[in-house]
Design a protein around this motif. Structure first.
Motif, short mmCIF file in Angstrom:
data_model
loop_
_atom_site.label_atom_id
_atom_site.label_comp_id
_atom_site.label_asym_id
_atom_site.label_seq_id
_atom_site.Cartn_x
_atom_site.Cartn_y
_atom_site.Cartn_z
N ARG A 108 0.83 -1.20 0.00
CA ARG A 108 0.00 0.00 0.00
C ARG A 108 0.86 1.25 0.00
N GLU A 109 1.87 1.27 0.88
CA GLU A 109 2.75 2.43 0.99
C GLU A 109 3.51 2.67 -0.32
N GLU A 110 4.01 1.61 -0.92
CA GLU A 110 4.79 1.75 -2.15
C GLU A 110 3.96 2.38 -3.27
N ILE A 111 2.77 1.85 -3.49
CA ILE A 111 1.96 2.30 -4.63
C ILE A 111 1.37 3.68 -4.38
N ILE A 112 0.78 3.89 -3.21
CA ILE A 112 0.14 5.19 -2.95
C ILE A 112 1.17 6.30 -2.89
N ASN A 113 2.28 6.06 -2.25
CA ASN A 113 3.29 7.11 -2.12
C ASN A 113 3.97 7.43 -3.44
N GLN A 114 3.96 6.49 -4.38
CA GLN A 114 4.49 6.80 -5.71
C GLN A 114 3.63 7.85 -6.40
N GLY A 115 2.33 7.83 -6.13
CA GLY A 115 1.45 8.91 -6.56
C GLY A 115 0.86 8.81 -7.94
N GLY A 116 1.14 7.73 -8.67
CA GLY A 116 0.65 7.63 -10.04
C GLY A 116 -0.77 7.10 -10.14
N LEU A 117 -1.29 7.09 -11.36
CA LEU A 117 -2.62 6.57 -11.63
C LEU A 117 -2.56 5.05 -11.79
N ILE A 118 -3.69 4.41 -11.56
CA ILE A 118 -3.78 2.95 -11.64
C ILE A 118 -4.91 2.57 -12.60
N CYS A 119 -4.66 1.56 -13.44
CA CYS A 119 -5.73 0.96 -14.21
C CYS A 119 -5.74 -0.54 -13.90
N ASP A 120 -6.77 -1.24 -14.34
CA ASP A 120 -6.79 -2.68 -14.08
C ASP A 120 -7.69 -3.41 -15.06
#
Length: 394
Positions: A108-120
Protein backbone atom coordinates in the motif's frame (compact mmCIF):
# COMPACT_ATOMS: atom_id res chain seq x y z
CA UNK A 1 -15.28 22.01 16.28
CA UNK A 2 -17.86 19.74 14.66
CA UNK A 3 -19.34 22.67 12.73
CA UNK A 4 -15.86 23.64 11.51
CA UNK A 5 -15.28 20.12 10.22
CA UNK A 6 -18.64 20.10 8.45
CA UNK A 7 -17.90 23.45 6.83
CA UNK A 8 -14.48 22.22 5.73
CA UNK A 9 -16.00 19.07 4.22
CA UNK A 10 -18.68 21.15 2.50
CA UNK A 11 -16.01 23.39 0.97
CA UNK A 12 -14.02 20.37 -0.24
CA UNK A 13 -17.10 18.84 -1.85
CA UNK A 14 -18.00 22.14 -3.55
CA UNK A 15 -14.49 22.40 -4.99
CA UNK A 16 -14.59 18.79 -6.20
CA UNK A 17 -17.94 19.28 -7.93
CA UNK A 18 -16.65 22.45 -9.60
CA UNK A 19 -13.56 20.50 -10.65
CA UNK A 20 -15.74 17.77 -12.16
CA UNK A 21 -17.55 20.40 -14.24
CA UNK A 22 -14.22 21.74 -15.51
CA UNK A 23 -13.07 18.25 -16.49
CA UNK A 24 -16.33 17.56 -18.30
CA UNK A 25 -16.35 20.86 -20.16
CA UNK A 26 -12.75 20.41 -21.29
CA UNK A 27 -13.45 16.88 -22.47
CA UNK A 28 -16.54 18.08 -24.35
CA UNK A 29 -14.50 20.75 -26.14
CA UNK A 30 -11.93 18.11 -27.09
CA UNK A 31 -14.43 15.36 -27.90
CA UNK A 32 -13.66 15.09 -31.61
CA UNK A 33 -9.93 14.96 -30.96
CA UNK A 34 -10.52 12.13 -28.47
CA UNK A 35 -12.65 10.29 -31.04
CA UNK A 36 -9.84 10.59 -33.59
CA UNK A 37 -7.06 9.58 -31.18
CA UNK A 38 -9.08 6.88 -29.34
CA UNK A 39 -8.16 8.48 -26.01
CA UNK A 40 -8.82 11.66 -24.09
CA UNK A 41 -5.92 14.10 -24.15
CA UNK A 42 -3.24 14.59 -21.55
CA UNK A 43 -4.98 17.91 -20.80
CA UNK A 44 -7.98 16.02 -19.41
CA UNK A 45 -5.77 13.67 -17.40
CA UNK A 46 -3.80 16.57 -15.95
CA UNK A 47 -7.04 18.25 -14.88
CA UNK A 48 -8.23 15.04 -13.19
CA UNK A 49 -4.97 15.17 -11.21
CA UNK A 50 -4.97 18.93 -10.64
CA UNK A 51 -8.47 18.90 -9.15
CA UNK A 52 -7.35 16.05 -6.85
CA UNK A 53 -10.29 13.97 -8.11
CA UNK A 54 -7.89 11.10 -8.84
CA UNK A 55 -7.24 10.92 -5.07
CA UNK A 56 -10.73 11.42 -3.68
CA UNK A 57 -11.19 7.81 -2.56
CA UNK A 58 -7.82 7.38 -0.84
CA UNK A 59 -7.79 6.79 2.93
CA UNK A 60 -7.31 10.03 4.88
CA UNK A 61 -3.90 8.78 6.05
CA UNK A 62 -2.75 9.35 2.47
CA UNK A 63 -4.45 12.72 2.00
CA UNK A 64 -7.83 11.57 0.71
CA UNK A 65 -10.89 13.63 1.70
CA UNK A 66 -12.83 10.38 2.20
CA UNK A 67 -15.98 11.64 0.55
CA UNK A 68 -19.00 9.37 0.70
CA UNK A 69 -20.12 7.14 -2.15
CA UNK A 70 -22.99 9.40 -3.18
CA UNK A 71 -20.63 12.34 -3.68
CA UNK A 72 -18.24 10.18 -5.65
CA UNK A 73 -21.11 9.14 -7.91
CA UNK A 74 -22.21 12.77 -8.34
CA UNK A 75 -18.72 13.73 -9.52
CA UNK A 76 -18.79 10.93 -12.09
CA UNK A 77 -22.25 11.96 -13.24
CA UNK A 78 -21.28 15.62 -13.69
CA UNK A 79 -18.34 14.74 -15.93
CA UNK A 80 -20.42 12.21 -17.90
CA UNK A 81 -23.07 14.86 -18.55
CA UNK A 82 -20.47 16.58 -20.73
CA UNK A 83 -18.50 13.59 -22.04
CA UNK A 84 -19.12 9.92 -21.25
CA UNK A 85 -15.57 8.74 -21.99
CA UNK A 86 -14.14 11.33 -19.61
CA UNK A 87 -16.75 10.31 -17.04
CA UNK A 88 -15.59 6.71 -17.43
CA UNK A 89 -11.99 7.65 -16.60
CA UNK A 90 -12.98 10.10 -13.87
CA UNK A 91 -14.71 7.14 -12.26
CA UNK A 92 -12.05 4.52 -12.86
CA UNK A 93 -8.91 6.43 -11.87
CA UNK A 94 -10.00 7.31 -8.31
CA UNK A 95 -11.73 3.93 -8.05
CA UNK A 96 -8.63 1.97 -9.03
CA UNK A 97 -6.56 4.13 -6.72
CA UNK A 98 -8.47 2.51 -3.83
CA UNK A 99 -7.06 -0.92 -4.65
CA UNK A 100 -3.87 -0.44 -2.58
CA UNK A 101 -6.13 0.28 0.42
CA UNK A 102 -6.77 -3.50 0.58
CA UNK A 103 -3.11 -4.52 0.24
CA UNK A 104 -0.70 -5.27 3.08
CA UNK A 105 0.83 -2.06 4.40
CA UNK A 106 4.16 -2.41 2.56
CA UNK A 107 2.51 -2.71 -0.84
CA UNK A 108 0.00 0.00 0.00
CA UNK A 109 2.75 2.43 0.99
CA UNK A 110 4.79 1.75 -2.15
CA UNK A 111 1.96 2.30 -4.63
CA UNK A 112 0.14 5.19 -2.95
CA UNK A 113 3.29 7.11 -2.12
CA UNK A 114 4.49 6.80 -5.71
CA UNK A 115 1.45 8.91 -6.56
CA UNK A 116 0.65 7.63 -10.04
CA UNK A 117 -2.62 6.57 -11.63
CA UNK A 118 -3.78 2.95 -11.64
CA UNK A 119 -5.73 0.96 -14.21
CA UNK A 120 -6.79 -2.68 -14.08
CA UNK A 121 -8.42 -5.63 -15.81
CA UNK A 122 -10.22 -7.97 -13.40
CA UNK A 123 -10.66 -10.80 -15.90
CA UNK A 124 -8.46 -13.65 -14.62
CA UNK A 125 -7.04 -14.60 -18.01
CA UNK A 126 -3.35 -14.45 -17.07
CA UNK A 127 -0.98 -16.97 -15.48
CA UNK A 128 0.91 -16.73 -12.19
CA UNK A 129 3.91 -18.90 -11.27
CA UNK A 130 5.31 -18.98 -7.73
CA UNK A 131 8.79 -17.45 -7.36
CA UNK A 132 10.11 -16.97 -3.84
CA UNK A 133 8.04 -14.41 -1.96
CA UNK A 134 6.01 -13.50 -5.01
CA UNK A 135 4.75 -14.60 -8.42
CA UNK A 136 5.75 -14.20 -12.04
CA UNK A 137 2.86 -12.89 -14.12
CA UNK A 138 2.29 -13.53 -17.82
CA UNK A 139 -0.62 -13.08 -20.19
CA UNK A 140 -2.62 -10.81 -22.47
CA UNK A 141 -5.49 -8.62 -21.23
CA UNK A 142 -7.89 -6.47 -23.23
CA UNK A 143 -9.90 -3.42 -22.11
CA UNK A 144 -7.33 -1.70 -19.85
CA UNK A 145 -9.12 1.65 -19.67
CA UNK A 146 -6.77 4.60 -19.25
CA UNK A 147 -3.60 2.51 -19.43
CA UNK A 148 -1.81 5.10 -21.59
CA UNK A 149 -1.66 7.49 -18.64
CA UNK A 150 -1.29 4.97 -15.80
CA UNK A 151 1.79 4.17 -13.68
CA UNK A 152 0.39 0.90 -12.31
CA UNK A 153 -1.65 -1.91 -13.88
CA UNK A 154 -3.66 -4.51 -11.94
CA UNK A 155 -4.03 -7.69 -14.02
CA UNK A 156 -6.35 -10.57 -13.14
CA UNK A 157 -4.95 -14.05 -12.49
CA UNK A 158 -5.94 -17.12 -10.47
CA UNK A 159 -3.60 -18.26 -7.70
CA UNK A 160 -3.88 -21.31 -5.46
CA UNK A 161 -2.50 -20.31 -2.06
CA UNK A 162 -1.56 -22.81 0.63
CA UNK A 163 -4.23 -21.41 3.00
CA UNK A 164 -7.02 -21.77 0.42
CA UNK A 165 -8.89 -24.86 -0.74
CA UNK A 166 -9.12 -23.71 -4.35
CA UNK A 167 -7.60 -21.12 -6.72
CA UNK A 168 -8.81 -17.59 -6.17
CA UNK A 169 -8.94 -14.52 -8.39
CA UNK A 170 -6.18 -12.04 -7.53
CA UNK A 171 -5.01 -8.71 -8.88
CA UNK A 172 -1.22 -8.40 -8.96
CA UNK A 173 -0.18 -4.75 -9.26
CA UNK A 174 2.48 -4.35 -11.97
CA UNK A 175 4.43 -1.24 -12.89
CA UNK A 176 3.28 0.23 -16.21
CA UNK A 177 6.93 0.18 -17.35
CA UNK A 178 6.96 -3.63 -16.96
CA UNK A 179 4.20 -4.33 -19.47
CA UNK A 180 3.67 -3.77 -23.18
CA UNK A 181 0.65 -1.77 -24.34
CA UNK A 182 -0.93 -2.56 -27.71
CA UNK A 183 -2.99 0.36 -29.03
CA UNK A 184 -5.92 -1.69 -30.38
CA UNK A 185 -8.83 0.43 -29.11
CA UNK A 186 -10.84 1.12 -32.29
CA UNK A 187 -14.49 0.95 -31.26
CA UNK A 188 -18.06 2.06 -31.86
CA UNK A 189 -18.26 4.04 -28.61
CA UNK A 190 -16.35 5.06 -25.50
CA UNK A 191 -13.41 5.78 -27.79
CA UNK A 192 -11.94 8.38 -25.47
CA UNK A 193 -11.31 5.80 -22.75
CA UNK A 194 -8.23 4.41 -24.51
CA UNK A 195 -9.01 0.89 -23.27
CA UNK A 196 -6.05 -0.80 -24.93
CA UNK A 197 -4.50 -4.26 -24.65
CA UNK A 198 -1.79 -5.10 -22.10
CA UNK A 199 0.80 -7.88 -22.36
CA UNK A 200 2.93 -9.09 -19.44
CA UNK A 201 5.81 -11.50 -19.96
CA UNK A 202 7.19 -13.19 -16.83
CA UNK A 203 6.95 -10.06 -14.66
CA UNK A 204 7.86 -10.58 -11.01
CA UNK A 205 5.38 -9.18 -8.44
CA UNK A 206 6.09 -9.44 -4.69
CA UNK A 207 3.33 -10.79 -2.45
CA UNK A 208 2.68 -7.40 -0.84
CA UNK A 209 1.53 -6.12 -4.24
CA UNK A 210 -0.91 -8.98 -4.91
CA UNK A 211 -4.49 -8.11 -4.00
CA UNK A 212 -6.47 -11.14 -2.84
CA UNK A 213 -9.91 -10.13 -4.04
CA UNK A 214 -11.73 -12.93 -2.25
CA UNK A 215 -10.43 -11.73 1.13
CA UNK A 216 -11.18 -8.08 0.35
CA UNK A 217 -14.72 -9.01 -0.68
CA UNK A 218 -15.34 -11.31 2.29
CA UNK A 219 -14.11 -8.89 4.97
CA UNK A 220 -14.51 -5.47 3.37
CA UNK A 221 -11.20 -4.36 4.92
CA UNK A 222 -7.41 -4.64 4.62
CA UNK A 223 -5.51 -7.57 6.17
CA UNK A 224 -4.15 -5.84 9.30
CA UNK A 225 -6.11 -5.25 12.53
CA UNK A 226 -5.25 -1.55 12.93
CA UNK A 227 -6.99 0.12 10.00
CA UNK A 228 -9.06 3.24 9.25
CA UNK A 229 -12.58 2.41 10.45
CA UNK A 230 -14.00 5.57 8.84
CA UNK A 231 -12.87 4.75 5.31
CA UNK A 232 -16.13 4.76 3.26
CA UNK A 233 -15.26 1.70 1.19
CA UNK A 234 -14.47 -0.55 4.14
CA UNK A 235 -17.35 -2.56 5.60
CA UNK A 236 -19.47 -2.43 2.47
CA UNK A 237 -19.65 -5.26 -0.10
CA UNK A 238 -16.54 -4.81 -2.23
CA UNK A 239 -17.86 -5.46 -5.74
CA UNK A 240 -21.25 -3.70 -5.47
CA UNK A 241 -19.45 -0.61 -4.14
CA UNK A 242 -16.70 -0.94 -6.75
CA UNK A 243 -19.20 -1.07 -9.65
CA UNK A 244 -21.44 1.84 -8.63
CA UNK A 245 -19.93 4.23 -11.19
CA UNK A 246 -21.21 2.50 -14.32
CA UNK A 247 -24.90 3.38 -13.87
CA UNK A 248 -23.95 6.93 -12.89
CA UNK A 249 -21.93 7.31 -16.10
CA UNK A 250 -25.04 6.29 -18.04
CA UNK A 251 -27.29 8.58 -15.97
CA UNK A 252 -25.09 11.63 -16.57
CA UNK A 253 -24.97 11.08 -20.31
CA UNK A 254 -28.70 10.37 -20.50
CA UNK A 255 -29.59 13.52 -18.60
CA UNK A 256 -27.67 15.54 -21.19
CA UNK A 257 -29.16 13.55 -24.06
CA UNK A 258 -32.72 14.36 -22.94
CA UNK A 259 -31.87 18.05 -22.73
CA UNK A 260 -30.40 17.96 -26.24
CA UNK A 261 -33.45 16.09 -27.54
CA UNK A 262 -35.74 18.77 -26.11
CA UNK A 263 -33.69 21.56 -27.73
CA UNK A 264 -33.58 19.73 -31.07
CA UNK A 265 -37.33 19.14 -31.00
CA UNK A 266 -38.74 22.47 -29.81
CA UNK A 267 -38.46 24.28 -33.15
CA UNK A 268 -38.46 21.26 -35.45
CA UNK A 269 -41.21 21.17 -38.08
CA UNK A 270 -41.83 17.82 -39.73
CA UNK A 271 -42.38 17.94 -43.49
CA UNK A 272 -45.05 15.23 -43.39
CA UNK A 273 -47.62 17.45 -41.66
CA UNK A 274 -46.05 20.89 -41.10
CA UNK A 275 -46.64 20.75 -37.33
CA UNK A 276 -44.07 22.13 -34.90
CA UNK A 277 -42.91 19.11 -32.90
CA UNK A 278 -43.10 20.85 -29.52
CA UNK A 279 -46.83 21.36 -30.20
CA UNK A 280 -47.34 17.76 -31.33
CA UNK A 281 -48.61 15.04 -28.99
CA UNK A 282 -46.01 12.75 -30.57
CA UNK A 283 -42.95 14.52 -29.22
CA UNK A 284 -44.72 15.68 -26.08
CA UNK A 285 -45.40 12.06 -25.25
CA UNK A 286 -41.84 10.98 -26.05
CA UNK A 287 -40.35 13.70 -23.84
CA UNK A 288 -42.68 12.78 -20.99
CA UNK A 289 -41.92 9.08 -21.38
CA UNK A 290 -38.13 9.40 -21.40
CA UNK A 291 -38.14 11.91 -18.54
CA UNK A 292 -40.21 9.51 -16.45
CA UNK A 293 -37.83 6.68 -17.33
CA UNK A 294 -34.93 8.81 -16.10
CA UNK A 295 -36.79 9.50 -12.84
CA UNK A 296 -37.27 5.76 -12.38
CA UNK A 297 -33.57 5.16 -12.98
CA UNK A 298 -32.71 7.87 -10.43
CA UNK A 299 -34.95 6.20 -7.88
CA UNK A 300 -33.26 2.84 -8.48
CA UNK A 301 -29.87 4.48 -7.98
CA UNK A 302 -31.04 5.90 -4.67
CA UNK A 303 -32.20 2.40 -3.68
CA UNK A 304 -28.76 1.05 -4.57
CA UNK A 305 -27.02 3.54 -2.29
CA UNK A 306 -29.47 2.77 0.50
CA UNK A 307 -28.65 -0.93 0.25
CA UNK A 308 -24.91 -0.20 0.43
CA UNK A 309 -25.37 2.12 3.40
CA UNK A 310 -27.55 -0.42 5.21
CA UNK A 311 -24.94 -3.12 4.62
CA UNK A 312 -22.64 -1.33 7.06
CA UNK A 313 -25.21 -1.91 9.76
CA UNK A 314 -26.80 -5.16 8.59
CA UNK A 315 -23.70 -6.99 7.32
CA UNK A 316 -24.22 -8.07 3.70
CA UNK A 317 -27.92 -9.00 3.88
CA UNK A 318 -28.67 -7.97 0.30
CA UNK A 319 -28.02 -10.61 -2.33
CA UNK A 320 -25.26 -9.65 -4.75
CA UNK A 321 -27.55 -10.41 -7.67
CA UNK A 322 -29.94 -7.69 -6.49
CA UNK A 323 -27.19 -5.09 -6.79
CA UNK A 324 -26.40 -6.48 -10.23
CA UNK A 325 -30.04 -6.34 -11.33
CA UNK A 326 -30.57 -2.78 -10.09
CA UNK A 327 -27.44 -1.48 -11.83
CA UNK A 328 -28.28 -3.11 -15.12
CA UNK A 329 -31.92 -1.97 -15.01
CA UNK A 330 -30.71 1.62 -14.56
CA UNK A 331 -28.43 1.24 -17.57
CA UNK A 332 -31.22 -0.42 -19.59
CA UNK A 333 -33.48 2.55 -18.87
CA UNK A 334 -30.74 4.81 -20.18
CA UNK A 335 -30.17 2.76 -23.34
CA UNK A 336 -33.93 2.61 -23.97
CA UNK A 337 -34.03 6.41 -23.72
CA UNK A 338 -31.09 6.75 -26.12
CA UNK A 339 -32.70 4.45 -28.70
CA UNK A 340 -36.05 6.23 -28.35
CA UNK A 341 -34.37 9.57 -29.00
CA UNK A 342 -32.52 8.19 -32.02
CA UNK A 343 -35.69 6.73 -33.57
CA UNK A 344 -37.73 9.86 -32.83
CA UNK A 345 -35.21 12.33 -34.27
CA UNK A 346 -34.61 10.07 -37.26
CA UNK A 347 -31.83 10.76 -39.76
CA UNK A 348 -30.94 14.07 -38.11
CA UNK A 349 -29.38 12.11 -35.25
CA UNK A 350 -27.06 10.08 -37.48
CA UNK A 351 -24.50 12.71 -38.45
CA UNK A 352 -21.12 12.18 -36.81
CA UNK A 353 -19.71 14.86 -34.58
CA UNK A 354 -22.85 16.03 -32.86
CA UNK A 355 -23.43 15.66 -29.12
CA UNK A 356 -26.55 13.57 -29.65
CA UNK A 357 -24.83 11.04 -31.93
CA UNK A 358 -21.83 10.80 -29.61
CA UNK A 359 -23.93 10.40 -26.44
CA UNK A 360 -26.09 7.68 -28.02
CA UNK A 361 -23.04 5.65 -29.07
CA UNK A 362 -21.35 6.06 -25.69
CA UNK A 363 -24.42 5.20 -23.60
CA UNK A 364 -25.04 2.06 -25.66
CA UNK A 365 -21.38 1.16 -25.19
CA UNK A 366 -21.67 1.48 -21.40
CA UNK A 367 -24.38 -1.19 -21.62
CA UNK A 368 -21.94 -3.64 -23.23
CA UNK A 369 -19.62 -3.76 -20.21
CA UNK A 370 -19.65 -7.16 -18.53
CA UNK A 371 -21.10 -5.67 -15.33
CA UNK A 372 -23.91 -4.01 -17.34
CA UNK A 373 -25.39 -7.03 -19.13
CA UNK A 374 -29.01 -7.14 -18.05
CA UNK A 375 -29.76 -10.69 -19.25
CA UNK A 376 -26.98 -12.02 -17.01
CA UNK A 377 -28.19 -9.90 -14.11
CA UNK A 378 -31.83 -10.92 -14.33
CA UNK A 379 -30.97 -14.60 -14.71
CA UNK A 380 -28.85 -14.40 -11.55
CA UNK A 381 -31.41 -12.39 -9.58
CA UNK A 382 -34.24 -14.72 -10.56
CA UNK A 383 -32.19 -17.70 -9.43
CA UNK A 384 -31.62 -16.10 -6.01
CA UNK A 385 -35.29 -15.10 -5.70
CA UNK A 386 -36.21 -18.78 -6.06
CA UNK A 387 -33.72 -19.77 -3.38
CA UNK A 388 -30.87 -20.98 -5.57
CA UNK A 389 -27.33 -19.63 -5.33
CA UNK A 390 -26.59 -17.41 -8.32
CA UNK A 391 -22.88 -17.25 -7.50
CA UNK A 392 -22.45 -13.71 -8.81
CA UNK A 393 -20.00 -11.41 -7.01
CA UNK A 394 -21.93 -8.19 -7.40
Amino acid sequence: MKNDLLMEQSTIIKELLEGAKRIGELAEREAQEAEKNATVSENVINLIKETQISKIMLPKKYGGPQINLRTFAKIVRIVSYHNVSAGWLTYLYPLHNILPAYLPEKGREEIINQGGLICDVFAAVGKAEKDGNGYRISGKWDFASGVNYSDWVGLGVKIHFSDSSEPEVCLPMLKRSEVKVINNWDTFGLRGTGSNQVIADNVYVPMERILRLKAADATGRPPEEDYDKDYPLYHVPFYPAFYLGFPNIALGGTERLIEEFKKATENRIRLMDGIRESESPRSQRVLAEITTQLHAADALMDKYFALLENSKRGRWKTKRSEYFAIRTQIIKNCTDIAVKILLTLGGAALYKGGIIELMIRDILSVATHKTSLIEDALAAYGKDLFGFDSGVRG
